[in-house]
Structures are given as C-alpha cells and as structure tokens.
Design a protein around this motif. Structure first.
Motif, PDB file in Angstrom:
ATOM      1  N   GLU A 145       1.046  -1.210  -0.144  1.00  0.00           N
ATOM      2  CA  GLU A 145       0.040   0.112  -0.034  1.00  0.00           C
ATOM      3  C   GLU A 145       1.050   1.308  -0.440  1.00  0.00           C
ATOM      4  O   GLU A 145       0.768   2.420  -0.437  1.00  0.00           O
ATOM      5  CB  GLU A 145      -0.836  -0.463   1.282  1.00  0.00           C
ATOM      6  CG  GLU A 145      -1.893  -1.158   0.753  1.00  0.00           C
ATOM      7  CD  GLU A 145      -3.095  -0.566  -0.539  1.00  0.00           C
ATOM      8  OE1 GLU A 145      -3.555   0.928  -0.252  1.00  0.00           O
ATOM      9  OE2 GLU A 145      -3.349  -1.809  -1.161  1.00  0.00           O
ATOM     10  N   LEU A 148       1.855   1.877  -3.634  1.00  0.00           N
ATOM     11  CA  LEU A 148       1.669   2.446  -3.976  1.00  0.00           C
ATOM     12  C   LEU A 148       1.054   3.974  -4.000  1.00  0.00           C
ATOM     13  O   LEU A 148       1.044   4.410  -5.209  1.00  0.00           O
ATOM     14  CB  LEU A 148      -0.135   1.284  -4.340  1.00  0.00           C
ATOM     15  CG  LEU A 148      -1.741   2.024  -5.456  1.00  0.00           C
ATOM     16  CD1 LEU A 148      -0.688   2.305  -6.360  1.00  0.00           C
ATOM     17  CD2 LEU A 148      -2.424   1.460  -5.140  1.00  0.00           C
ATOM     18  N   ALA A 149       1.131   4.248  -2.763  1.00  0.00           N
ATOM     19  CA  ALA A 149       0.214   5.761  -1.957  1.00  0.00           C
ATOM     20  C   ALA A 149       1.928   6.558  -2.826  1.00  0.00           C
ATOM     21  O   ALA A 149       1.420   8.255  -2.928  1.00  0.00           O
ATOM     22  CB  ALA A 149       0.752   5.377  -1.013  1.00  0.00           C
ATOM     23  N   ASN A 150       3.119   5.823  -3.212  1.00  0.00           N
ATOM     24  CA  ASN A 150       4.389   6.662  -3.384  1.00  0.00           C
ATOM     25  C   ASN A 150       4.113   7.125  -4.846  1.00  0.00           C
ATOM     26  O   ASN A 150       4.751   8.097  -5.330  1.00  0.00           O
ATOM     27  CB  ASN A 150       5.411   5.564  -2.819  1.00  0.00           C
ATOM     28  CG  ASN A 150       6.061   6.255  -1.754  1.00  0.00           C
ATOM     29  OD1 ASN A 150       5.527   7.051  -0.755  1.00  0.00           O
ATOM     30  ND2 ASN A 150       6.682   4.766  -1.297  1.00  0.00           N
ATOM     31  N   ILE A 151       3.412   6.354  -5.178  1.00  0.00           N
ATOM     32  CA  ILE A 151       3.442   6.342  -7.128  1.00  0.00           C
ATOM     33  C   ILE A 151       2.802   7.940  -7.296  1.00  0.00           C
ATOM     34  O   ILE A 151       1.046   8.272  -7.030  1.00  0.00           O
ATOM     35  CB  ILE A 151       2.537   5.684  -7.745  1.00  0.00           C
ATOM     36  CG1 ILE A 151       3.404   4.265  -7.921  1.00  0.00           C
ATOM     37  CG2 ILE A 151       2.454   5.639  -9.189  1.00  0.00           C
ATOM     38  CD1 ILE A 151       2.949   2.908  -7.710  1.00  0.00           C
ATOM     39  N   LYS A 152       3.082   8.427  -8.379  1.00  0.00           N
ATOM     40  CA  LYS A 152       2.096  10.034  -8.357  1.00  0.00           C
ATOM     41  C   LYS A 152       0.404  10.412  -8.404  1.00  0.00           C
ATOM     42  O   LYS A 152      -0.024   9.007  -8.835  1.00  0.00           O
ATOM     43  CB  LYS A 152       2.571  10.438 -10.232  1.00  0.00           C
ATOM     44  CG  LYS A 152       2.488  12.317  -9.482  1.00  0.00           C
ATOM     45  CD  LYS A 152       3.209  12.554 -10.857  1.00  0.00           C
ATOM     46  CE  LYS A 152       2.927  14.201 -11.285  1.00  0.00           C
ATOM     47  NZ  LYS A 152       3.790  14.574 -12.598  1.00  0.00           N
ATOM     48  N   LYS A 153      -0.376  10.979  -8.046  1.00  0.00           N
ATOM     49  CA  LYS A 153      -1.680  10.340  -8.029  1.00  0.00           C
ATOM     50  C   LYS A 153      -2.565  10.285  -9.633  1.00  0.00           C
ATOM     51  O   LYS A 153      -3.218   8.827  -9.137  1.00  0.00           O
ATOM     52  CB  LYS A 153      -2.803  11.889  -7.524  1.00  0.00           C
ATOM     53  CG  LYS A 153      -3.490  11.075  -7.310  1.00  0.00           C
ATOM     54  CD  LYS A 153      -4.259  13.521  -7.215  1.00  0.00           C
ATOM     55  CE  LYS A 153      -5.817  13.338  -6.223  1.00  0.00           C
ATOM     56  NZ  LYS A 153      -6.418  13.927  -6.054  1.00  0.00           N
ATOM     57  N   GLN A 155      -1.283   8.581 -12.126  1.00  0.00           N
ATOM     58  CA  GLN A 155      -0.748   6.954 -12.368  1.00  0.00           C
ATOM     59  C   GLN A 155      -1.277   5.912 -10.949  1.00  0.00           C
ATOM     60  O   GLN A 155      -1.329   4.939 -11.792  1.00  0.00           O
ATOM     61  CB  GLN A 155       0.496   7.133 -12.719  1.00  0.00           C
ATOM     62  CG  GLN A 155       1.268   5.264 -13.193  1.00  0.00           C
ATOM     63  CD  GLN A 155       0.995   4.780 -13.955  1.00  0.00           C
ATOM     64  OE1 GLN A 155       0.198   5.991 -15.178  1.00  0.00           O
ATOM     65  NE2 GLN A 155       0.537   3.717 -14.037  1.00  0.00           N
ATOM     66  N   ARG A 156      -1.325   7.002  -9.740  1.00  0.00           N
ATOM     67  CA  ARG A 156      -2.126   5.566  -9.092  1.00  0.00           C
ATOM     68  C   ARG A 156      -3.723   5.232  -8.964  1.00  0.00           C
ATOM     69  O   ARG A 156      -3.798   4.148  -8.908  1.00  0.00           O
ATOM     70  CB  ARG A 156      -1.649   6.392  -7.587  1.00  0.00           C
ATOM     71  CG  ARG A 156      -2.356   5.367  -6.415  1.00  0.00           C
ATOM     72  CD  ARG A 156      -2.033   5.837  -5.075  1.00  0.00           C
ATOM     73  NE  ARG A 156      -2.306   7.167  -4.976  1.00  0.00           N
ATOM     74  CZ  ARG A 156      -2.101   8.759  -5.018  1.00  0.00           C
ATOM     75  NH1 ARG A 156      -0.596   8.482  -5.012  1.00  0.00           N
ATOM     76  NH2 ARG A 156      -2.907   9.754  -4.327  1.00  0.00           N
ATOM     77  N   ARG A 160      -5.260   1.694  -9.438  1.00  0.00           N
ATOM     78  CA  ARG A 160      -6.342   0.927  -8.573  1.00  0.00           C
ATOM     79  C   ARG A 160      -7.525   0.698 -10.167  1.00  0.00           C
ATOM     80  O   ARG A 160      -8.165  -0.705  -9.657  1.00  0.00           O
ATOM     81  CB  ARG A 160      -6.689   2.391  -8.287  1.00  0.00           C
ATOM     82  CG  ARG A 160      -5.661   2.904  -7.089  1.00  0.00           C
ATOM     83  CD  ARG A 160      -6.893   3.517  -5.841  1.00  0.00           C
ATOM     84  NE  ARG A 160      -6.094   4.219  -5.110  1.00  0.00           N
ATOM     85  CZ  ARG A 160      -5.533   3.207  -3.631  1.00  0.00           C
ATOM     86  NH1 ARG A 160      -5.567   2.263  -3.878  1.00  0.00           N
ATOM     87  NH2 ARG A 160      -4.346   3.986  -2.758  1.00  0.00           N
ATOM     88  N   TYR A 260       3.745  -2.783 -11.209  1.00  0.00           N
ATOM     89  CA  TYR A 260       3.235  -2.264 -10.097  1.00  0.00           C
ATOM     90  C   TYR A 260       2.612  -3.703  -9.199  1.00  0.00           C
ATOM     91  O   TYR A 260       3.751  -3.820  -8.586  1.00  0.00           O
ATOM     92  CB  TYR A 260       1.378  -1.684  -9.642  1.00  0.00           C
ATOM     93  CG  TYR A 260       1.234  -1.812  -8.536  1.00  0.00           C
ATOM     94  CD1 TYR A 260       1.697  -1.169  -7.333  1.00  0.00           C
ATOM     95  CD2 TYR A 260      -0.134  -2.918  -7.797  1.00  0.00           C
ATOM     96  CE1 TYR A 260       1.741  -1.414  -5.691  1.00  0.00           C
ATOM     97  CE2 TYR A 260      -0.430  -2.532  -6.481  1.00  0.00           C
ATOM     98  CZ  TYR A 260       0.590  -2.115  -5.394  1.00  0.00           C
ATOM     99  OH  TYR A 260       0.232  -2.117  -4.169  1.00  0.00           O
ATOM    100  N   TRP A 292       4.652   8.524 -13.410  1.00  0.00           N
ATOM    101  CA  TRP A 292       4.778   7.355 -11.981  1.00  0.00           C
ATOM    102  C   TRP A 292       5.544   7.927 -10.674  1.00  0.00           C
ATOM    103  O   TRP A 292       5.298   7.754  -9.553  1.00  0.00           O
ATOM    104  CB  TRP A 292       5.922   6.105 -12.876  1.00  0.00           C
ATOM    105  CG  TRP A 292       4.995   5.338 -12.441  1.00  0.00           C
ATOM    106  CD1 TRP A 292       4.790   5.154 -13.925  1.00  0.00           C
ATOM    107  CD2 TRP A 292       4.396   4.156 -12.892  1.00  0.00           C
ATOM    108  NE1 TRP A 292       4.290   3.958 -15.146  1.00  0.00           N
ATOM    109  CE2 TRP A 292       3.709   3.539 -13.515  1.00  0.00           C
ATOM    110  CE3 TRP A 292       4.592   3.022 -11.686  1.00  0.00           C
ATOM    111  CZ2 TRP A 292       3.510   1.709 -13.692  1.00  0.00           C
ATOM    112  CZ3 TRP A 292       4.426   1.713 -11.364  1.00  0.00           C
ATOM    113  CH2 TRP A 292       3.252   1.704 -12.335  1.00  0.00           C
TER     114      TRP A 292
END
Length: 348
Positions: A145, A148-153, A155-156, A160, A260, A292
């Motif tokens: 998690e 995923l949180a560290n990936i740019k919004k 791209q996140r 998802r 991912y 990313w």
C-alpha cells in the motif's frame, strides 16, 4: 596507475573475481557483469573485449567492450551494447582514464567508426559527450500500500483501475513463461516498427544469469495474454527490462498492473530500488515514467570518433529510418520474428 598494475583481457577463470568486483563497486551495474560476454558471443557472435586492471593479483577496474559491425548500421566498439549502462568502473578516476585510453587504442586498431561508453555518471573525460537519454528509478517501500501511495496521484488512479480488471499475474524463473513473453514482446516490437531479437537471445540470458532473471506475464480474466516483462535483479535492485504487450494492454491497463506487481514482488523479496530503465528524452516512454512520479536522471554517453565524422544517431526518430519503421509495422508477426533477428543483432 600503479607501476605494478596491468590491463588484461577477461578469461573464464577470472569471471567470478570480475563479478565480485562489479557487485562491490558503487558504480557497478547488472550490465557490467561478465555473463554478458557469454550471452553476446552465443547470441550474436560479436567479438568481446572485456578489459580489467589487475594490481598484485587483485582486480581494481573493469571495462566490458563489444565490437558490433554491420554494413547497414556501421562499425562500433560499445560498452555495452544491448544494455543501457556501461563504461569503466574502477577504484580511482586514474584507473578509469587508463581503461578509456586502452579502449580508444583498441578502437583505433579495429578501425571502427566510433567508440561508445555508456556511463550513468558524468566523467572528467576529454571524450565527446552526448546526452539523449535519461534513466528513472525510485525507492521501494516495504509495504504494498505504501508503494502505491508513493506513486503519483494520476498514475495511482490508473493502477487502482487495473486492480479491478481481474488480471492474472504469473511470475516464474527459468523458461516457463518464455514462449508467452516472446509472443508479446514480438508483437510490441513489430507494432513499434522495431526488429525483434531471436528467441535464443532470451534463452541465453536465462541460462547465463539464472536466478537473477524472472519473467512476469499478465493475462485477462479469460486467460488471454496481455502484457509481459523480463526482470533483472542486481544487488538490491530490480530492473524490468524487456517488456511488451498486445492490443488489449491499453484498455486493461495491464502494463500498469504488471509494473506495480513487479514492484510489490521485489519489495517482498527484500529489493529496495526499482530501476525503470532508460528512455529517450521527451519521448512517450520518458513521459510515461515521469507520470509514475520518478524524476529523470540524465545518462552520459561518451564517444571517441575513429572513422566517423559525427556522432551516431541510430534512434528510431532519425528521419532516414521513418519509411523502414512504417513498412516494418505492416509485417505479419511471424515474418517479423523470422527477419528481425538478422537486423536486431546490430542494433545494440
């Protein structure tokens, strides 16, 4: 350089010492490993000149070099072809310069068009510099998690979305996923207008590097192929290197899902750095990787011109290759798989 130092050419009995040096040098990379000599010789029959400096029986610097000669694409001495990093690594800048000098002399002797050294870091060198590519990477968190949180919004959100598409992630070492991987990579290369390597090239990579290689394959909920990538592992790094997909990949976001999952799997195994590889500056892949949240790091490629009058440009953006690329994109897949290896072996 020490008066007792000697520049030698790698032999099989020194391969382990060479690799130990590479793994312990801060500038060492997967692409400096001695296994590339065997892979390239077996796959393409290109002459390899893996130079090292030895002082009192101990290696203190290495420089892998490969001669690539083609009537279509020219004659070059490269460190290292089919790889994004290369150049000399050593205990001191003095030894690096000595290896570069030896490489220039070898390039002159071989009468190549040019010598190319692919450094990750800027060098205090008199050689000609070209900066057309950048590399991308990021730290890997220990929790999925958090990765995923560290990936740019933006791209996140794509990732998802992909997680809701009932995609299947299969990861294997050895040859288990090789056929599916090659089919998807061939399709991707053909669609880009790029000649594909022979399947035996990837077989040799797996055979030579063993557990440092695995292949991820993504299938949809109906068990149909979508995306695949061959990953390299070196020290604490994972490098998703050869990747591709078919026409379903964009709609399913299967490549985003795949990268991912590679991140998460590598993190679970203790790898802490994700190397997203080289892209040409301002290209589509360059912008994709920036999405990313990874910042580009410029690569430093240095040249010594011998018979060439100008720096080489084998980029697909070169206008003289435009017609070739357009024609290649129209080839049936099986035809591109048959013809491609005769050309790709010179596109290092």
């Amino acid at each position: 350089m020490n008066i007792n130092s000697q520049i030698k050419t790698l032999t099989s009995d020194q391969a382990c010492a060479w690799d130990a040096y590479v793994k312990n040098n801060p500038q060492g990379s997967f692409f400096h490993l001695s296994g590339w000599k065997k892979v390239i010789e077996q796959s393409f029959n290109h002459p390899c000149y893996f130079l090292y400096v030895e002082t009192e029986g101990v290696i203190c610097g290495v420089l892998p070099l490969v001669e690539v000669k083609s009537k279509l694409f020219g004659h070059a001495l490269i460190s290292t072809p089919f790889c994004v990093y290369g150049g000399a690594i050593a205990d001191s800048p003095e030894i690096v310069r000595a290896l570069e000098k030896e490489a220039c002399q070898l390039a002159d002797k071989l009468s190549v068009d040019y010598l190319e050294l692919r450094y990750q870091e800027k060098q205090d060198s008199d050689l000609l510099l070209k900066q057309a590519h950048s590399t991308f990477g990021c730290e890997l968190a220990e929790d999925n998690e958090q990765i995923l949180a560290n990936i740019k919004k933006k791209q996140r959100a794509v990732i998802r979305h992909s997680l809701k598409n009932e995609l299947n992630f299969s990861l294997s070492s050895g040859h288990e996923n090789l056929a599916d991987f090659y089919e998807l990579l061939s399709t991707s290369y053909r669609n880009l207008g790029t000649p594909i390597f022979s399947k035996s090239f990837f077989t040799h990579i797996i055979d030579v590097f063993g557990e440092a290689i695995d292949i991820a394959v993504i299938k949809d909920k109906n068990n149909q192929l979508s995306s695949a990538v061959m990953n390299f592992y070196f020290n604490e790094q994972v490098l998703p290197y050869y990747g591709g997909g078919n026409d379903s990949a964009r709609g399913l976001k299967s490549a985003d899902f795949m990268y991912y999952q590679v991140m998460c799997n590598a993190s679970e195994k203790g790898y802490r750095w994700y190397d997203f590889g080289r892209s040409k500056n301002d290209s589509g892949p360059f912008k994709y990787k920036k999405n990313w949240g990874m910042e580009p790091k410029s690569l430093y490629y240095y040249y010594h011109l011998v018979n060439a009058q100008e720096l080489p440009n084998l980029s697909p953006n070169n206008p003289k290759y435009k017609l070739f690329i357009q024609l290649w994109q129209k080839l049936p897949l099986k035809v591109s798989q048959f013809i491609g290896p005769f050309l790709s072996k010179y596109l290092g």
